[in-house]
Design an enzyme around this catalytic site. Sequence first.
Site, short mmCIF file in Angstrom:
data_model
loop_
_atom_site.label_atom_id
_atom_site.label_comp_id
_atom_site.label_asym_id
_atom_site.label_seq_id
_atom_site.Cartn_x
_atom_site.Cartn_y
_atom_site.Cartn_z
N GLY A 114 0.91 -1.27 -0.18
CA GLY A 114 -0.15 0.08 0.07
C GLY A 114 0.82 1.31 0.15
O GLY A 114 0.39 2.20 0.26
N GLY A 116 2.41 2.57 -2.80
CA GLY A 116 2.35 3.32 -3.94
C GLY A 116 3.38 2.75 -5.11
O GLY A 116 3.68 3.12 -6.16
N ALA A 121 -0.71 -5.13 -7.34
CA ALA A 121 -1.02 -5.51 -8.73
C ALA A 121 0.13 -6.42 -8.91
O ALA A 121 -0.14 -7.65 -9.68
CB ALA A 121 -0.54 -4.14 -9.65
N ASP A 164 -1.34 -0.16 -12.99
CA ASP A 164 -0.56 -0.80 -12.21
C ASP A 164 -0.32 -2.28 -12.68
O ASP A 164 0.79 -2.87 -12.85
CB ASP A 164 -1.09 -1.20 -10.82
CG ASP A 164 -0.95 0.08 -10.10
OD1 ASP A 164 -0.73 1.18 -10.66
OD2 ASP A 164 -0.75 -0.09 -8.88
O1 PMV Z 1 -1.30 3.55 -4.67
P1 PMV Z 1 -1.20 2.77 -5.80
O2 PMV Z 1 -0.15 2.04 -6.45
O3 PMV Z 1 -2.31 1.72 -5.71
O4 PMV Z 1 -1.81 3.66 -7.04
C1 PMV Z 1 -2.98 4.15 -7.05
C2 PMV Z 1 -3.43 5.08 -8.36
C3 PMV Z 1 -4.45 5.56 -8.59
O5 PMV Z 1 -4.43 6.46 -9.64
C4 PMV Z 1 -4.74 6.74 -7.20
C5 PMV Z 1 -5.53 4.96 -8.39
C6 PMV Z 1 -5.64 4.20 -9.51
O6 PMV Z 1 -6.21 2.92 -9.60
O7 PMV Z 1 -5.16 4.54 -10.82
#
Ligand code: PMV
Length: 328
Positions: A114, A116, A121, A164
């Site tokens: 979680g 980023g 994924a 992702d």
């Molecule tokens: O934090 P992550 O890697 O799950 O990225 C989320 C990215 C968003 O654009 C905020 C949501 C998405 O599904 O694209």
Amino acid sequence: MAVSSAPGKVYLFGEHAVVYGEPAVPCAIEVRARVGVEQRADSKLRIHAEDLSLDGFTVEYGGTADGPPDVDVQESLLTAAMGYVDGAIKQVRDVTGEDEVGFDVTIESDIPLGAGLGSSAAVAVAAIDAGTRELGTTLETDELAERAYQTEYEVQGGQASRADTFCSATGGAVRVEGDDCRSLEAPDLPIVVGFDGGAGDTGKLVAGVRGLREEYEFAADTVESIGEIVRNGEEALAADDIEELGRLMNFNHGLLSALGVSSRSLDSMVWAARNAGAHGAKLTGAGGGGCIVALDPTDETETALSYTPGCEDSFRAELAETGVERLE
Ligand code: PMV
């Protein structure tokens, strides 16, 4: 047993705006989740996970559970992590038509949860790939990406872009705009990651941006401006213009911050990187906590981050040229 790995990613540009149809450019990096899947004689699902944030635990579905796993992460993250594996196994059963088959699943991940860097994924991609191969089916990359996307879509209640999962399945830098996903030519970027040890709540952060966008025209304009930055970023990538890439990343961070998705620790790390001479720095992913990405060919940013209060870990990340890798 079949074992596959899949990489995490950083967003060079475009997170959040991608949810509203703007383009985004994520880039796969060499931190990986490895998932082993072995068919069982019964129809149970047993998941064992070892990871940076999870100290090692086992959950069994369809049998007697060992009690709640004793791990040092938020309950919601753990439930989510298990949800992705469960969702991935549903896809495996769907592809192969083997509804009754059970599996032992082992996850080893270098990707913080979680934060980023696309841990969910990567786990979904590697689990679907290993699971289908365990049953004798090898998926094409596009179908693998699609199935992993469906997994995220279901677990995240419809709030997921294809960014992702496509990036993790194919590797390299990619461009995602709605349903259109393609690979981009990318130079070998000097990526440095800073991690604050925390995590953001993607659902809440996405909902926050959605609310602002509905309430204020200037917030909707901000989202559109991020799309413009992404289009400029693509040109800078194609031209291998790292200074311009950095400038655009700085701008992108400012707009994400305006949309309320940065945090004190993310901002501190971004400023530490900039002051250390990075070409540019921004948060990556949903924000709220987690990771930043900076571009710096020297060691200065990594060193500065290691002394920055609020930064728990900093490391250089190579671009992952291959997505899913079949190990066994
Ligand atoms: O934090 P992550 O890697 O799950 O990225 C989320 C990215 C968003 O654009 C905020 C949501 C998405 O599904 O694209």
